[in-house]
Design an enzyme around this catalytic site. Structure first.
Site, short mmCIF file in Angstrom:
data_model
loop_
_atom_site.label_atom_id
_atom_site.label_comp_id
_atom_site.label_asym_id
_atom_site.label_seq_id
_atom_site.Cartn_x
_atom_site.Cartn_y
_atom_site.Cartn_z
N ASP A 54 0.83 -1.19 0.00
CA ASP A 54 0.00 0.00 0.00
C ASP A 54 0.88 1.26 0.00
O ASP A 54 1.55 1.55 0.99
CB ASP A 54 -0.92 -0.01 1.22
CG ASP A 54 -1.95 1.11 1.19
OD1 ASP A 54 -1.92 1.93 0.25
OD2 ASP A 54 -2.79 1.16 2.12
N TYR A 144 -0.96 18.78 -3.34
CA TYR A 144 -0.54 17.98 -4.50
C TYR A 144 0.73 18.57 -5.10
O TYR A 144 1.69 17.84 -5.38
CB TYR A 144 -1.66 17.97 -5.53
CG TYR A 144 -1.34 17.17 -6.77
CD1 TYR A 144 -1.38 15.78 -6.76
CD2 TYR A 144 -1.00 17.81 -7.97
CE1 TYR A 144 -1.09 15.04 -7.90
CE2 TYR A 144 -0.72 17.08 -9.11
CZ TYR A 144 -0.77 15.69 -9.07
OH TYR A 144 -0.47 14.98 -10.21
N ALA A 146 2.94 20.46 -3.66
CA ALA A 146 4.06 20.27 -2.73
C ALA A 146 4.65 18.87 -2.88
O ALA A 146 5.88 18.68 -2.89
CB ALA A 146 3.61 20.51 -1.29
N LYS A 148 4.56 17.02 -5.54
CA LYS A 148 5.21 16.90 -6.84
C LYS A 148 6.47 17.74 -6.94
O LYS A 148 7.43 17.35 -7.63
CB LYS A 148 4.22 17.29 -7.95
CG LYS A 148 3.07 16.30 -8.11
CD LYS A 148 3.57 14.91 -8.50
CE LYS A 148 2.44 13.97 -8.85
NZ LYS A 148 2.92 12.64 -9.31
#
Length: 229
Positions: A54, A144, A146, A148
């Site tokens: 996971d 998101y 941050a 990336k």
């Protein structure tokens, strides 16, 4: 025969890449979040192996992998899996931040750590499928973006660290692509979704496979793919 480990192969860009490599007879090791998803991937790509863990819980990936057979050699590790939860900084909870950072940044770092010995053996290639948000941040995309931006930093540092071992590192920055994630983004923003407006996942897969197949005398470091319509 090359061996490729791919995350996010169940749909979108990851599935497009897996189809290309599977069709030409390469060996695939497809990551799945659970046993049910692994069964689906095995049916979708006959002959492919699966690896279960996971990504939302990167602290347990090491334990999960210790109970499975790992490939002895890895020619390419392709990080495609990702999640997005939009929201303003004043509204996003720690849970939303942790989820995106775990899946989009920490899990790729942990997977890379586990596969580096195999990648070094074959002078392999790590491909990070990033995002336009890894180069700039827009309103409501803070968590998101941050994650990336962090993924870009991970790739840049890894490239310098592993250059002497012959491991190549590529970051791909697709613009908006017609994937299930894009459908979710449009729903969150209350916008009508039209797949024809965005990049076909197959087009992004073409750029990824091109980078993978580049002769050893060259390396693509950063590749930006934008919608052509």
């Amino acid at each position: 025969m090359a061996t490729h480990v791919i995350t996010g192969a169940g749909s979108g860009i990851g599935a497009a890449v897996a189809r290309r490599l599977h069709a030409r007879g390469d060996e695939l090791v497809l990551h799945a979040r659970d046993a049910g998803r692994a069964k689906e991937l095995a049916a979708q790509f006959p002959g492919a192996r699966t690896l279960v863990g996971d990504l939302a819980d990167p602290d347990r990936l090491s334990w999960a992998f210790s109970h499975q057979k790992m490939p002895e050699r890895v020619d390419t590790l392709v990080h495609v899996a990702g999640v997005v939860d939009l929201g303003q900084v004043g509204e996003l909870t720690p849970k939303a931040w942790h989820h995106q950072l775990n899946v989009n940044l920490i899990a790729p770092a942990e997977l890379t750590r586990h596969f580096l010995p195999q990648l070094r053996v074959g002078k392999g290639h790590v491909v990070f499928v990033n995002s336009g948000s890894g180069l700039r941040a827009n309103a409501e995309w803070s968590a998101y973006a941050a994650s990336k931006h962090g993924l870009k930093a991970l790739a840049d540092a890894l490239r310098l660290e592993e250059h002497g071992n012959g491991v190549r590192v590529t970051s791909v920055y697709p613009g908006r692509t017609a994937t299930p994630m894009q459908v979710k983004v449009h729903q969150a923003q209350g916008e009508e979704y039209d797949a024809e407006r965005w990049i076909d996942p197959e087009s992004v897969a073409t750029t990824i496979v091109m980078a993978i197949d580049l002769p050893r005398d060259a390396e693509v470091n950063d590749l930006t793919v934008r919608p052509g319509r």
